[in-house]
Design a protein around this motif. Structure first.
Motif, PDB file in Angstrom:
ATOM      1  N   PRO A 120       0.821  -1.217   0.000  1.00 22.74           N
ATOM      2  CA  PRO A 120       0.000   0.000   0.000  1.00 22.74           C
ATOM      3  C   PRO A 120       0.857   1.271   0.000  1.00 22.74           C
ATOM      4  O   PRO A 120       0.783   2.093   0.899  1.00 22.74           O
ATOM      5  N   ASN A 121       1.694   1.403  -1.029  1.00 25.18           N
ATOM      6  CA  ASN A 121       2.499   2.618  -1.190  1.00 25.18           C
ATOM      7  C   ASN A 121       2.329   3.116  -2.620  1.00 25.18           C
ATOM      8  O   ASN A 121       1.558   2.534  -3.397  1.00 25.18           O
ATOM      9  N   THR A 122       3.029   4.162  -2.988  1.00 29.83           N
ATOM     10  CA  THR A 122       2.848   4.764  -4.317  1.00 29.83           C
ATOM     11  C   THR A 122       3.103   3.761  -5.430  1.00 29.83           C
ATOM     12  O   THR A 122       2.318   3.641  -6.375  1.00 29.83           O
TER      13      THR A 122
ATOM     14  N   GLU B 222       0.385   0.975  -5.450  1.00 25.14           N
ATOM     15  CA  GLU B 222      -0.896   1.473  -5.965  1.00 25.14           C
ATOM     16  C   GLU B 222      -0.837   1.645  -7.486  1.00 25.14           C
ATOM     17  O   GLU B 222      -1.793   1.320  -8.192  1.00 25.14           O
TER      18      GLU B 222
ATOM     19  N   ALA C 184      -1.122  -1.776  -8.958  1.00 19.47           N
ATOM     20  CA  ALA C 184      -2.497  -2.276  -8.860  1.00 19.47           C
ATOM     21  C   ALA C 184      -3.387  -1.642  -9.928  1.00 19.47           C
ATOM     22  O   ALA C 184      -4.190  -2.332 -10.580  1.00 19.47           O
ATOM     23  N   THR C 185      -3.232  -0.346 -10.125  1.00 21.04           N
ATOM     24  CA  THR C 185      -4.026   0.364 -11.130  1.00 21.04           C
ATOM     25  C   THR C 185      -3.714  -0.148 -12.533  1.00 21.04           C
ATOM     26  O   THR C 185      -4.608  -0.369 -13.356  1.00 21.04           O
TER      27      THR C 185
ATOM     28  N   ARG D 118      -8.745  -6.125  -4.549  1.00 21.60           N
ATOM     29  CA  ARG D 118      -7.536  -5.552  -3.925  1.00 21.60           C
ATOM     30  C   ARG D 118      -7.619  -5.838  -2.438  1.00 21.60           C
ATOM     31  O   ARG D 118      -8.697  -5.766  -1.852  1.00 21.60           O
TER      32      ARG D 118
ATOM     33  N   ARG E 227      -8.903   5.021   4.085  1.00 19.86           N
ATOM     34  CA  ARG E 227      -8.997   3.678   3.507  1.00 19.86           C
ATOM     35  C   ARG E 227      -9.941   2.799   4.325  1.00 19.86           C
ATOM     36  O   ARG E 227     -10.700   2.009   3.784  1.00 19.86           O
TER      37      ARG E 227
END
Length: 203
Positions: free
Chosen positions: A148-150, A153, A156-157, A173, A194
């Motif tokens: 769950p960091n830049t 993410e 994931a996108t 996710r 979140r």
């Protein structure tokens, strides 16, 4: 600065993640003060890691054979694949005993500033697995478990964009939010946000 081999050892140890010069120095002097057999065992273990460790042909996990123990276990649910960044993430999830599916190791996360793009990750292999599972099963869910960091993410996108057109495939996710035993007053805004957006119905 020390002379000769001890400084060389400190320099090499200091390159390891989580070890600075002081930690490297401590380990070097511990080895220097220890038994020679201790150094021999460490050297042998490093040699085996270099020569004998391979990666699973299917998922990219660390393996002793062509397939890792998870991919070769017929009891695992082949219709669910959890996508992680590194092999160590698999063992974190396995400790929960909550997931009975299989895994796919990307080998990192998207990080353009460090020169890591989609071609440097095992995304193509994931798409190939979805198109043709070796045991003939159809994957119904991809669980994206990147950090769950830049970078996580962004990865994931990107994966969601690549996978959204697969018919019958659901992409999920990992939820993120408040840790057990934590206090709301100490939670940062992003974590609390979140937790709110990932809330679930209790009754």
């Amino acid at each position: 600065m020390y002379e000769g081999p001890i400084q060389d050892l400190i320099d090499q140890l200091a390159k390891l993640p989580g070890l600075g010069p002081k930690g490297a120095q401590r380990i070097a002097f511990h080895l220097l003060a220890g038994e020679k057999t201790e150094i021999d065992r460490l050297t042998a273990a490093l040699g085996k890691v270099r020569d004998d460790v391979t990666f699973c042909d299917e998922c990219g996990n660390i393996a002793a054979e062509r397939l890792c123990r998870i991919c070769s276990d017929s009891r695992r649910d082949a219709t669910k694949i959890c996508v992680v960044e590194e092999p160590k993430d698999i063992y974190a999830i396995e400790r929960t005993r909550e997931f009975d599916g299989r895994y796919h190791v990307l080998g990192g996360a998207l990080d353009p500033l460090s020169g890591v793009g989609p071609d440097q990750l095992r995304i193509r292999e994931l798409l190939k697995r979805l198109a043709e599972q070796s045991d003939g099963s159809v994957v119904g869910e991809i669980i994206v478990a990147t950090d769950p960091n830049t970078e996580g993410e962004a990865t994931a996108t990107y994966l969601l964009r690549m996978l959204r057109d697969f018919p019958g495939l659901s992409v999920t996710r990992l939820a993120s939010g408040l840790p057990m035993g934590g206090d709301l007053e100490f939670a940062d805004e992003l974590t609390l946000g979140r937790a709110l957006s990932g809330r679930r119905i209790l009754a």
